[in-house]
Structure formats: C-alpha cells, structure tokens
Design a protein around this motif. Sequence first.
Motif, PDB file in Angstrom:
ATOM      1  N   PRO A 132       0.798  -1.237   0.000  1.00 34.92           N
ATOM      2  CA  PRO A 132       0.000   0.000   0.000  1.00 34.92           C
ATOM      3  C   PRO A 132       0.829   1.286   0.000  1.00 34.92           C
ATOM      4  O   PRO A 132       0.408   2.286  -0.576  1.00 34.92           O
ATOM      5  N   LEU A 133       2.028   1.280   0.604  1.00 34.88           N
ATOM      6  CA  LEU A 133       2.855   2.493   0.629  1.00 34.88           C
ATOM      7  C   LEU A 133       3.166   2.998  -0.785  1.00 34.88           C
ATOM      8  O   LEU A 133       3.272   4.199  -1.023  1.00 34.88           O
ATOM      9  N   GLY A 134       3.279   2.045  -1.719  1.00 38.05           N
ATOM     10  CA  GLY A 134       3.670   2.383  -3.096  1.00 38.05           C
ATOM     11  C   GLY A 134       2.747   3.378  -3.765  1.00 38.05           C
ATOM     12  O   GLY A 134       3.151   4.116  -4.663  1.00 38.05           O
ATOM     13  N   GLN A 135       1.493   3.416  -3.318  1.00 40.95           N
ATOM     14  CA  GLN A 135       0.514   4.293  -3.980  1.00 40.95           C
ATOM     15  C   GLN A 135       0.834   5.781  -3.746  1.00 40.95           C
ATOM     16  O   GLN A 135       0.434   6.637  -4.534  1.00 40.95           O
ATOM     17  N   CYS A 136       1.573   6.091  -2.670  1.00 41.66           N
ATOM     18  CA  CYS A 136       1.845   7.498  -2.324  1.00 41.66           C
ATOM     19  C   CYS A 136       2.527   8.228  -3.473  1.00 41.66           C
ATOM     20  O   CYS A 136       2.185   9.359  -3.790  1.00 41.66           O
ATOM     21  N   ALA A 137       3.530   7.596  -4.060  1.00 36.97           N
ATOM     22  CA  ALA A 137       4.307   8.268  -5.122  1.00 36.97           C
ATOM     23  C   ALA A 137       3.963   7.711  -6.504  1.00 36.97           C
ATOM     24  O   ALA A 137       4.678   7.993  -7.469  1.00 36.97           O
ATOM     25  N   GLY A 138       2.914   6.910  -6.608  1.00 37.24           N
ATOM     26  CA  GLY A 138       2.499   6.402  -7.920  1.00 37.24           C
ATOM     27  C   GLY A 138       3.288   5.181  -8.382  1.00 37.24           C
ATOM     28  O   GLY A 138       3.450   4.974  -9.573  1.00 37.24           O
ATOM     29  N   ARG A 139       3.765   4.396  -7.425  1.00 37.07           N
ATOM     30  CA  ARG A 139       4.468   3.130  -7.696  1.00 37.07           C
ATOM     31  C   ARG A 139       5.648   3.262  -8.678  1.00 37.07           C
ATOM     32  O   ARG A 139       5.721   2.581  -9.706  1.00 37.07           O
ATOM     33  N   PRO A 140       6.599   4.164  -8.365  1.00 34.69           N
ATOM     34  CA  PRO A 140       7.718   4.381  -9.303  1.00 34.69           C
ATOM     35  C   PRO A 140       8.636   3.171  -9.458  1.00 34.69           C
ATOM     36  O   PRO A 140       9.358   3.088 -10.455  1.00 34.69           O
ATOM     37  N   ILE A 141       8.627   2.240  -8.487  1.00 28.65           N
ATOM     38  CA  ILE A 141       9.533   1.084  -8.664  1.00 28.65           C
ATOM     39  C   ILE A 141       9.020   0.155  -9.770  1.00 28.65           C
ATOM     40  O   ILE A 141       9.745  -0.721 -10.224  1.00 28.65           O
ATOM     41  N   GLU A 142       7.759   0.360 -10.192  1.00 29.46           N
ATOM     42  CA  GLU A 142       7.226  -0.491 -11.271  1.00 29.46           C
ATOM     43  C   GLU A 142       7.506   0.081 -12.657  1.00 29.46           C
ATOM     44  O   GLU A 142       7.206  -0.553 -13.663  1.00 29.46           O
ATOM     45  N   ASP A 143       8.065   1.284 -12.715  1.00 30.59           N
ATOM     46  CA  ASP A 143       8.382   1.902 -14.003  1.00 30.59           C
ATOM     47  C   ASP A 143       9.487   1.083 -14.692  1.00 30.59           C
ATOM     48  O   ASP A 143      10.435   0.635 -14.042  1.00 30.59           O
ATOM     49  N   ASP A 144       9.367   0.916 -16.007  1.00 32.27           N
ATOM     50  CA  ASP A 144      10.357   0.111 -16.754  1.00 32.27           C
ATOM     51  C   ASP A 144      11.766   0.672 -16.661  1.00 32.27           C
ATOM     52  O   ASP A 144      12.744  -0.047 -16.872  1.00 32.27           O
ATOM     53  N   ARG A 145      11.889   1.983 -16.392  1.00 32.79           N
ATOM     54  CA  ARG A 145      13.223   2.604 -16.333  1.00 32.79           C
ATOM     55  C   ARG A 145      13.903   2.377 -14.984  1.00 32.79           C
ATOM     56  O   ARG A 145      15.091   2.653 -14.818  1.00 32.79           O
ATOM     57  N   THR A 146      13.142   1.883 -13.989  1.00 34.82           N
ATOM     58  CA  THR A 146      13.682   1.733 -12.632  1.00 34.82           C
ATOM     59  C   THR A 146      14.330   0.368 -12.428  1.00 34.82           C
ATOM     60  O   THR A 146      13.762  -0.661 -12.815  1.00 34.82           O
ATOM     61  N   HIS A 147      15.502   0.390 -11.795  1.00 38.66           N
ATOM     62  CA  HIS A 147      16.176  -0.855 -11.394  1.00 38.66           C
ATOM     63  C   HIS A 147      16.459  -0.736  -9.910  1.00 38.66           C
ATOM     64  O   HIS A 147      17.163   0.189  -9.487  1.00 38.66           O
ATOM     65  N   VAL A 148      15.885  -1.628  -9.113  1.00 37.27           N
ATOM     66  CA  VAL A 148      16.084  -1.558  -7.662  1.00 37.27           C
ATOM     67  C   VAL A 148      17.336  -2.348  -7.306  1.00 37.27           C
ATOM     68  O   VAL A 148      17.477  -3.516  -7.687  1.00 37.27           O
ATOM     69  N   HIS A 149      18.254  -1.676  -6.591  1.00 37.34           N
ATOM     70  CA  HIS A 149      19.460  -2.349  -6.080  1.00 37.34           C
ATOM     71  C   HIS A 149      19.272  -2.485  -4.578  1.00 37.34           C
ATOM     72  O   HIS A 149      19.231  -1.480  -3.857  1.00 37.34           O
ATOM     73  N   LEU A 150      19.149  -3.719  -4.118  1.00 39.12           N
ATOM     74  CA  LEU A 150      18.976  -3.939  -2.683  1.00 39.12           C
ATOM     75  C   LEU A 150      20.356  -3.944  -2.038  1.00 39.12           C
ATOM     76  O   LEU A 150      21.148  -4.840  -2.286  1.00 39.12           O
ATOM     77  N   GLY A 151      20.657  -2.923  -1.264  1.00 34.62           N
ATOM     78  CA  GLY A 151      21.968  -2.857  -0.619  1.00 34.62           C
ATOM     79  C   GLY A 151      22.360  -1.420  -0.377  1.00 34.62           C
ATOM     80  O   GLY A 151      21.608  -0.474  -0.634  1.00 34.62           O
ATOM     81  N   ASP A 152      23.580  -1.284   0.126  1.00 37.27           N
ATOM     82  CA  ASP A 152      24.106   0.020   0.519  1.00 37.27           C
ATOM     83  C   ASP A 152      24.557   0.798  -0.723  1.00 37.27           C
ATOM     84  O   ASP A 152      25.341   0.283  -1.528  1.00 37.27           O
ATOM     85  N   VAL A 153      24.085   2.024  -0.851  1.00 38.65           N
ATOM     86  CA  VAL A 153      24.476   2.829  -2.014  1.00 38.65           C
ATOM     87  C   VAL A 153      25.993   3.075  -2.018  1.00 38.65           C
ATOM     88  O   VAL A 153      26.605   3.221  -3.083  1.00 38.65           O
ATOM     89  N   ALA A 154      26.597   3.068  -0.829  1.00 36.46           N
ATOM     90  CA  ALA A 154      28.054   3.265  -0.747  1.00 36.46           C
ATOM     91  C   ALA A 154      28.764   2.096  -1.421  1.00 36.46           C
ATOM     92  O   ALA A 154      29.736   2.300  -2.171  1.00 36.46           O
TER      93      ALA A 154
END
Length: 229
Positions: A107-129
């Motif tokens: 449900p949290l995803g609806q706040c920003a319009g589910r941007p992680i589902e956009d084809d241009r998005t790649h989720v990297h699970l881990g430390d950005v450093a």
Amino acid sequence: MDRWITIGSTTIPGSDTELTLSQCNDDFAIRIAGVPGDLMNSRLHHSEDALAEFACTRLRASESAHILVGGLGMGFTLAAVLKAVEVSARVIVAELVPAVVEWNQGPLGQCAGRPIEDDRTHVHLGDVADLLKQSTGKFDAILLDVDNGPEPMTHSDNEWLYSPGGLKRIYEKLQPEGIVTIWSARADQVFTKRLKKTGFKVQLRTVRARPGKGSRYTIFVAQKPRVQK
Ligand SMILES: C[S@@+](CC[C@H](N)C(=O)[O-])C[C@H]1O[C@@H](n2cnc3c(N)ncnc32)[C@H](O)[C@@H]1O
C-alpha cells in the motif's frame, strides 16, 4: 479511523535500529524507533521532489541518461526523477532495507504512484556506498537522501558518503558536468568546503517541507566541471 497504526517493522541491516511503517487513513510515516518525529511522512515531500528537480533539470532532453538515487524511502524522489527524464533513461535506486522495498510493493507504493514499477527503474537492494565503490560506469546524476545529511542518524556507516573519500568517489562516478544533489536537515559550512575541495561547483538551496511552508531543509547541489583541472 483517525489514528496511526503500525503496519510494518524491521531492523536496519548491520544494526539493532528498528524502522517502522505506520498508516493513518491514506497517510504513511516511516519512523526510527526511539527517535522523535518521522524519518519520512507521505504528506511532506516537497524537498524530496526538489532533490530530483535540481539534479535532473539539465537532463530533460538527454537521451539515455544514467541516474543513481540513494534511498528509496517512500519513492517521491524516484518518482520526480522519472517525471523529469526521458523514456530512454535508466534509473538505479539503491535501498539498504529490504522491508522498505516490500512496503513500496504494498500500500505504501501508492503514495508516489508506484515508481519502482516503471520500466526505467532498477532496484538495487543494498548500501548505495557499496554500489558506488563497486560499480563500473558513470552517472549523469547522483541523488542522495539516505540520512539526515552529513551527520548520519539512520546508519552510522553512511558517514563515508559525506567524507572526503566518499565525495572523491562520487566525483569519479559522475560524467563531466554531472550533478550530485544531497538532502540535509541543515546547511553545513564544513561540508560545503569539503565539496568544493573535491572539485565541485557548489550551490546550497533551501527548500520547505511543503510549498511555501513548513520546516526548512538544505539541498547541496554540486556539479562536476566540464573540464577537470
Ligand atoms: C529519508 S528516506 C528517503 C526518502 C526518499 N527521498 C523519498 O522520496 O521518499 C531514506 C532512505 O534511505 C535508506 N537508506 C539509508 N541508508 C542507506 C544506504 N547506505 N544505502 C541505501 N539506502 C539507504 C533508508 O532505509 C530509507 O529508505
């Protein structure tokens, strides 16, 4: 019912710090246990949007822009990046806490319009450093909203990102004229000097929590020059 209910909880990897997700009707809050206030509140995202706008202005017409967003949170910064760039862009969002990604899939995803589902998005699970240290290739823009600013609150290891070594690595990972934007709860003259010493051209922008009102935050906008000395 008009009261906050905790609907999720997790610990930040590598620490005992507890992070919770709470909901009150259509509003959500992410909180750090024992720390007053919210790490993120879905009603206040003007500065998170601005972080993206300052980084992406010059990329509006760029083909295949390559962008790194550090910290998914509620996805507002990611959504603002996607709004600002072309369909050919590639946006990596690094998120340290797996549950934050899971909350965004719910449900949290609806706040920003589910941007992680956009084809241009790649989720990297881990430390950005770690991603900055290990990845090859360069970015046109790097956006960091992983913590309270140069004085970390969420994850003590975040200190590296704001250190001379961390800034040097960010500089190396940017294309010429690439921009890094860094969200901070306050202005910081020592950090500003450090950015300049790294080689960046620096601007400090003050942004309110809501358009024209609310708390004032600082966004460091640092650009790598076209020609390096
Ligand atoms: C303040 S929130 C980001 C808010 C986001 N800008 C938005 O628009 O919702 C900070 C996020 O960064 C994540 N985080 C903290 N340290 C991190 C790190 N080293 N690498 C990646 N993510 C991190 C936290 O788990 C949290 O989700």
